[in-house]
Write an enzyme that holds these catalytic residues in place. Structure first.
Site, PDB file in Angstrom:
ATOM      1  CD  GLU A 122       2.355  75.439   3.091  1.00  0.00           C
ATOM      2  OE1 GLU A 122       1.276  76.055   2.116  1.00  0.00           O
ATOM      3  OE2 GLU A 122       2.733  76.439   3.801  1.00  0.00           O
ATOM      4  CG  ASP A 125      -0.491  82.684   2.588  1.00  0.00           C
ATOM      5  OD1 ASP A 125      -0.096  81.521   2.276  1.00  0.00           O
ATOM      6  OD2 ASP A 125      -0.605  83.786   2.091  1.00  0.00           O
ATOM      7  CG  ASP A 156       1.749  81.424  -3.286  1.00  0.00           C
ATOM      8  OD1 ASP A 156       0.643  81.685  -3.484  1.00  0.00           O
ATOM      9  OD2 ASP A 156       2.475  81.463  -2.612  1.00  0.00           O
TER      10      ASP A 156
END
Length: 955
Positions: free
Chosen positions: A556, A553, A631
């Site tokens: 980035e 998760d 998300d």
């Protein structure tokens, strides 16, 4: 030893051969270097019959010898010739020609017959020196003049603005939650371009969007020049009126992470009503391209026309949407933005690009913020699959994913206890709804111990037993592992002692959203040592439990939500390789390498790696890595956006993609509706829509490479979305069981991805490029060579238009009735079924009823043969969860359909592996215009006992 470990990446500086081919250029290994009359140095290297690398530096610059993070070593290539043609030099391979002008170094690409594929513009490259943190480089631009204005351009990764064909469009390439940037495009014209840059990049317009006040003369609602009027009406009726020179409220303030830049600080946004209105006056006539940044509910009117119907995003995770408006020079045009924030922090922005002529818009242009040189790879191809094959030749083959990864994944944010995890899987088994994988999301650790990789034993008293229990029920488990560490953990301190932590977040006292807020940061994945330590910590704490897959998760890396890009760079710099400005986009690739290399070193060939990452980059497929779309929100427009996002991601050369079925962030009305149902048992209007939304999303998801539901409350288990008597429940279970019946087909596609560089989820334009209608079809796709899915993305829709590509016979999957291709037809789309069609000439293997993917071998396979043209399919099988296939331990069976002779030939089995079935039964069902058989009716068919030898069957 796996294929990519310890690979030495391609050297940018080719070795010079002892002879000079010409006084106009220098012959080097694989190609030439040319010093142009304009003063630039241009290098062209041939890496294969259809692969070329082009590099350029300005006068005084030099070709760097740094390693590419994306492209693997290609070795020496010598099957080309070089010819001086007076004003240019031409390099010829058996499949393409590359010409370089002596004057300005312009590079043009042709196929072997001399057809122009792509050409750089004259003077189409630029270099601007840039220095960041003491490192010198260039901001660069490269422009090509595409020879075909009707071409389609696809790829660039995964973006959420619901854009499909990128011809004439603009996209900014950076990584963020729901946005995954991959600097690669594929053209219908027979080529692709891989832009080898890790910095912030732009495709199309190289400039940033303009503020409204920069692009237009503004007038407020009273007609006064200079601003728009902003009216802020709080929930209690208090009103604030402001003059707004720009609508730019897109990021949090540094040092004050509770307030958004330019918004009034003493105003309560949650539950308020905000209107920006006035007039804009353009200084040119033409089409202006706008980008809207939105959270809460927003609408946009221009010239009193609703150009952006209501869109919604949760307050903490805004989104961007693009739209265009034709404006007339000198005409004052009304503009109005209606905004209903519904969170503690609120974001809104509207910016614009001015019009450009069509010839400029249709050029392909790349801009890179910080690069040592212009560096790109040109890939020629006979078709789009051939181009993607070239891309994977450069960046690495995709792995054969474990078989269980092709099954259904159940997740939620989040299972809070060991009992919740186990009871969920038990309920699926009890209801006989197939499932393979259960997911343990974030905060399974103690609240103050993010990065410890330890379960909170109060809630998960025996993690090893939990994993064993999951395995004993035929399940697998994936666990959330972030590159994030609280500063108080031993793991943070271990990284920090080596200088492998990004420190600014702690220095700036950025606290996260958990409990009272905790200090922490991310590790530097660009450091080889840090990557090894990251896996070592996972190996010590998680791996002994028997965890099967890793959920990466926030890769980035997302150290802080909703800050400006410059601060994001500051938060993760310097990297071990240099300033983050230069390496801004490749973090997820490095993070994936850490785990892939680490696990393969740990387990040798015994257990396949599976990674699911929220971000990604070119080349990640070689690390057995899939991406999900982040998300996203729970709206119909967000479901529609996943079609363009997923299909463009697939064309970006990365085959495994998935999404949160149902969306992650939930509107308040759906939450309230579910609570009301628990209290009263009543399905109100919002709950009715929620169930239909999930139903349609499940239908879509069943035909994606990975099939996975996840999201915030309400719970996303099928039985929690709707009761057994509800049509939503029936439909979701139908498609889940269908997914498992199709497992022999799906796992064979998985094998094709590795061995043939295949793409499972396929926009129509890939298979039907000659049918120009398909270039703009974004809401249908092929799932493998046989199945065409047409998801329903509108509430209460019971019909939809479907494009049937020409030259094909199509069969309704549910009835077997045939349709001749070439037309757009309106078809039925009942609540419980998504339009699904089978291409004539297809051979589709269906396996037995199973509750998990490897519950039992497919001793009986039903082969559906769809007549209308000749066809073929190859059944692929191996041991399902190890790497012995790399050593040749797999088997294939070829099926060939001769339509004229109405004969199916089952070829001799090729290869073998431990546990392979020696004998099996094939039941063959022919479907044609006169025999409209369907999967649901399961006709008898013709049974063949197969022992591995070739057999032909007349049908």
């Amino acid at each position: 030893m796996h294929l990519f470990r310890n690979a030495i990446l391609f050297s940018a500086l080719a070795a010079v051969l002892p002879m000079q081919a010409s006084d106009k250029y220098e012959q080097v290994q694989n190609g030439i270097v040319l010093h142009t009359q304009a003063g630039q140095n241009v290098r062209v290297e041939l890496l294969g019959d259809k692969l070329a690398r082009v590099s350029a530096v300005p006068e005084g610059g030099r070709f760097t010898g740094g390693k590419s993070l994306v492209v693997l070593p290609q070795g020496k290539y010598s099957a080309f010739s070089t010819k001086d043609e007076g004003n240019r030099v031409v390099l010829k391979t058996p499949a393409m020609n590359v010409a370089v002008n002596y004057s300005d170094g312009q590079v043009s690409f042709y196929d072997s017959k001399g057809r122009l594929l792509l050409a750089e513009n004259n003077g189409g490259r630029s270099f601007k020196p840039i220095t960041v943190e003491g490192t010198k480089a260039y901001t660069v631009t490269q422009t090509w003049a595409s020879p075909d204005d009707q071409e389609g351009l696809y790829g660039l990764g995964q973006h959420q603005a619901n854009e499909w064909n990128y011809k004439g469009k603009n996209e900014e390439l950076f990584q963020y939650n729901t946005k995954v940037s991959v600097p690669f495009v594929v053209s219908t014209g027979g080529y692709g371009v891989l832009w080898d840059s890790y910095s912030l990049c732009r495709f199309g317009n190289p400039d940033d969007y303009l503020q409204l006040g920069e692009a237009f003369t503004l007038y407020d609602k009273e007609g006064k020049k200079g601003n728009l009027t902003g009216t802020y009406t709080a929930k209690d009726g208090t009103t604030l009126v402001k003059q707004e020179p720009n609508i730019y409220f897109e990021h949090l303030k540094r040092g004050d992470l509770a307030h958004v830049v330019n918004l009034p600080e003493d105003f309560q946004f949650n539950g308020s009503k905000v209107v920006y209105e006035g007039e804009i006056e353009a200084d040119a006539t033409g089409t202006f391209d706008f980008i809207l940044y939105y959270s809460g509910y927003q609408k946009v009117y221009i010239d009193n026309k609703l150009l952006v119907p209501e869109r919604w995003r949760t307050a903490w995770n805004p989104n961007s949407y693009k739209f265009s408006a034709k404006l007339v020079k000198g005409k004052r045009t009304p503009v109005r933005i209606e905004w209903t924030p519904n969170g503690g922090v609120a974001y809104c922005g509207l910016r614009v690009y001015k019009p450009v002529t069509d010839d400029v818009k249709n050029q392909m242009r790349w801009w890179g913020e910080m690069q040592d040189m212009i560096d790109y790879y040109f890939i020629a191809g006979d078709n789009m699959d051939d181009v993607i094959h070239g891309y994977r030749t450069l960046t690495g083959k995709a792995q054969v994913m474990p078989r269980w990864a092709m099954g259904y994944w159940q997740s939620r944010e989040k299972y809070n206890t060991q009992e919740e995890v186990l009871s969920t899987l038990k309920e699926y088994r009890k209801r006989q709804i197939p499932i393979d994988n259960i997911v343990i999301d974030w905060l399974h650790w103690k609240e103050n111990s993010w990065g410890s990789h330890e379960f909170d034993r109060k809630r998960f008293p025996n993690p090893k037993q939990m994993v064993d229990d999951i395995h004993n029920m035929g399940g697998r488990v994936m666990i959330s592992v972030w590159p994030k560490f609280y500063a108080t953990t031993e793991h943070y301190k271990e990284f920090d002692r080596k200088g492998w932590m990004y420190k600014l977040a702690v220095k700036d006292s950025i606290r996260d959203w958990v409990g009272p807020g905790y200090l922490g940061s991310f590790y530097d994945a660009y450091s080889a040592g840090a990557r090894k330590l990251f896996w070592s910590q996972m190996k010590d704490h998680y791996y002994p439990l028997g965890i099967d897959a890793w959920w990466m998760d926030a890769s980035e890396p997302n150290i802080r939500d909703c800050v400006d890009i410059q601060y994001r760079k500051d938060l993760c710099t310097p990297t071990a390789l240099g300033p983050s400005a230069k390496y801004f986009n490749a973090y997820a690739l490095m993070n994936a390498e850490a785990i892939y290399d680490g696990q393969r070193t740990t387990t040798a060939d015994d257990k396949r790696v599976f990674l699911l990452t929220r971000s990604g980059f070119a080349g990640q497929q070689r690390y057995s890595t899939a991406t999900w779309s982040g998300d996203i929100a729970t709206r119909w427009e967000d479901m529609r956006a996943q079609l363009t996002a997923g299909l463009n991601f697939a064309v970006s050369g990365i085959p495994f993609w998935t999404m949160d079925i149902g969306g992650f962030c939930v509107e308040d009305r759906y939450v309230a509706a579910q609570k009301e149902f628990y209290t009263t048992g009543t399905e109100n209007a919002d709950l009715k829509e929620w169930r239909e939304l999930n139903t349609r999303w499940f239908q879509f998801g069943a035909f994606c490479p990975l099939y996975r539901a996840h999201g915030q409350w309400p719970f996303r288990e099928i039985f929690n979305i709707a009761p057994e008597t509800h049509p939503a429940y029936e439909s979701m279970t139908y498609y889940t069981k269908l997914r498992y019946s199709l497992m022999p087909y799906i796992y064979s596609l998985n094998g094709m991805v590795h061995f043939n560089d295949y793409t499972m989820m396929r926009p129509l334009v890939m298979d039907f490029t000659a049918d120009v209608r398909t270039r703009d079809v974004w809401d249908q796709f092929m799932f493998g060579p046989a199945l065409m899915a047409a998801p329903v993305t509108e509430y209460n829709a019971r019909k939809r238009d479907v494009c049937f590509p020409q030259g094909e016979v199509w069969y309704d999957f549910y009835t077997g009735k045939s349709i001749t291709g070439g037309d757009m037809k309106t078809v039925d789309a009942p609540y419980s079924r998504m339009p699904l069609y089978v291409r004539g000439g297809s051979i589709v293997p269906f396996g037995p009823d199973i509750q998990w993917s490897d519950q039992k071998p497919a001793e009986e396979i039903k082969l559906y043969v769809y007549a209308g043209k000749d066809g073929k399919f190859t059944l692929y099988e191996d041991e399902n969860n190890n790497y012995n296939y790399e050593k040749g331990a797999y088997a294939t069976i070829d099926f060939l359909w001769n339509d004229a002779a109405s004969t199916l030939t089952i070829g001799a089995r090729k290869g073998k592996f431990p546990g392979m079935l020696a004998k099996r039964t094939f039941t063959i069902v022919k479907v044609d215009r006169n025999n409209p058989a369907s999967f649901d009716t399961m006709p008898e068919g013709k049974k063949i006992e197969y022992g591995g030898k070739k057999v032909s069957v007349k049908l």
